[in-house]
Design a protein around this motif. Structure first.
Motif: not given
Length: 349
Positions: A185-203
């Motif tokens: 039930g474990l995964a990498t943090s890739v999606q967290v970094v992607k989410a932050i980059e998406d927030i930056a682009r949105k703003n």
């Protein structure tokens, strides 16, 4: 094969770090923060028995570190792998900080270049790159007791995949670790970094890469040299088996600590033992030793990130930076260097 990928660095990306609102820029520490010297972040041993349950649902993640000088501030967010696969990260606090910043700094990485068309011509030479030289199998290159441990874990997590038996230890260990994390039930943090980059682009906030880039000289020669020589990667392989055989409970505890924002428990993590062994296997290989562009990768990554951070701190009212937790909390965390240069560093509780 990306045009930004040095063919000879294919094996190195396993070990080297890259390898992801509304309101005005904040002018004071986040609620619940207190001053904390960056140099005091050295971690004690894990004191409590780890929990067996991996959290799921909406979770806040850790707080942010605040680095400041005068009116200029940089918010530093620590990422960690592995994380709970079913966790839904509550990014509302990060979204507010990113939206109030002028720039987001991604984690530092070393990117090698061979050129797009040149890379295409090198593709055939990559066949067999993961395999041991001279047709050797894992049982031929690792101690018998270590191989016995591998056999049991392989049956549990990889099943009948006999192709991995021809892999170099560092690659076989990576395959096993990924399978073990997935099953637990474990995964990498890739999606967290992607989410932050998406927030930056949105703003419409600038996203800047940190680290450095270099041209790879004679990549075909490097590939052939690497394929002919056995790496000293048994220590990496053994540490990887340790992390799966005896550390999965601790992995879950650390993942839970990150998801729940438990800074006290995050501080207790030994971030570097396995990674150091695998980094050393790469950086002490003959290919790395014989090519200047591979020299002192960790030191150059650190220096490049610090240069980017100081430049952003000087030019922006507010900056948001992403770093691996080990680069924040390790014995020689990056923020300790900023504190030594006169910046104020404040830690979340």
């Amino acid at each position: 094969m990306s045009k930004r990928t040095a063919c000879a660095l294919y094996f190195a990306v396993l070990a080297l770090p890259a390898l992801a609102q509304t309101g005005a820029p904040p002018s004071s520490a986040e609620p619940g923060q207190e001053a904390h010297p960056a140099a005091a972040a050295a971690a004690p041993e894990l004191a409590e028995a780890p929990t067996q349950i991996v959290v799921s649902g909406r979770r806040p993640g850790p707080g942010v570190w605040k680095v400041s000088k005068g009116e200029h501030v940089m918010w530093v967010f620590g990422i960690y792998s592995p994380l709970p696969a079913k966790m839904e990260w509550d990014a509302s606090r990060v979204e507010r900080l990113v939206a109030g910043s002028q720039e987001v700094l991604t984690p530092p990485g070393a990117n090698g270049h061979v050129g797009f068309f040149r890379g295409i011509t090198l593709l055939p030479s990559l066949v067999g790159l993961k395999k041991n030289p001279d047709g050797a199998q894992l049982r031929d290159v690792v101690p018998a007791d270590v191989y016995a441990r591998w056999t049991g874990l392989k049956e549990k997590y990889l099943g009948d995949d006999d192709g991995v038996e021809r892999y170099r230890p560092i690659f076989a260990g990576q395959e096993l670790r990924q399978a073990g994390m997935k099953k637990n039930g474990l995964a990498t943090s890739v999606q967290v970094v992607k989410a932050i980059e998406d927030i930056a682009r949105k703003n419409k906030v600038k996203v800047s890469k940190t680290g450095f880039e270099f041209d790879v000289e004679e990549p075909r020669k490097m590939i052939q040299e690497f394929k002919k020589q056995q790496m000293d990667d048994v220590a990496c392989f053994t540490k990887t088996l340790d992390s799966i055989d005896g550390d999965l409970d601790a992995m879950r505890a650390r993942a839970n600590a990150w998801a729940n924002g438990n800074i006290a428990e995050i501080r207790s993590v030994n971030f570097t033992e396995r990674e150091d062994a695998c980094n050393n296997a790469i950086l002490n290989s003959s290919v790395a030793r014989n090519n200047a562009q591979f020299q002192d990768m960790p030191g150059r990554l650190r220096a490049a990130w610090l240069q980017s951070a100081e430049k952003s701190l000087a030019g922006n009212a507010s900056t948001f930076a992403i770093l691996q937790m080990k680069d924040i909390l390790g014995e020689r965390g990056y923020l300790a260097d900023l504190a030594a240069k006169g910046y104020t560093v404040e830690s979340p509780r």
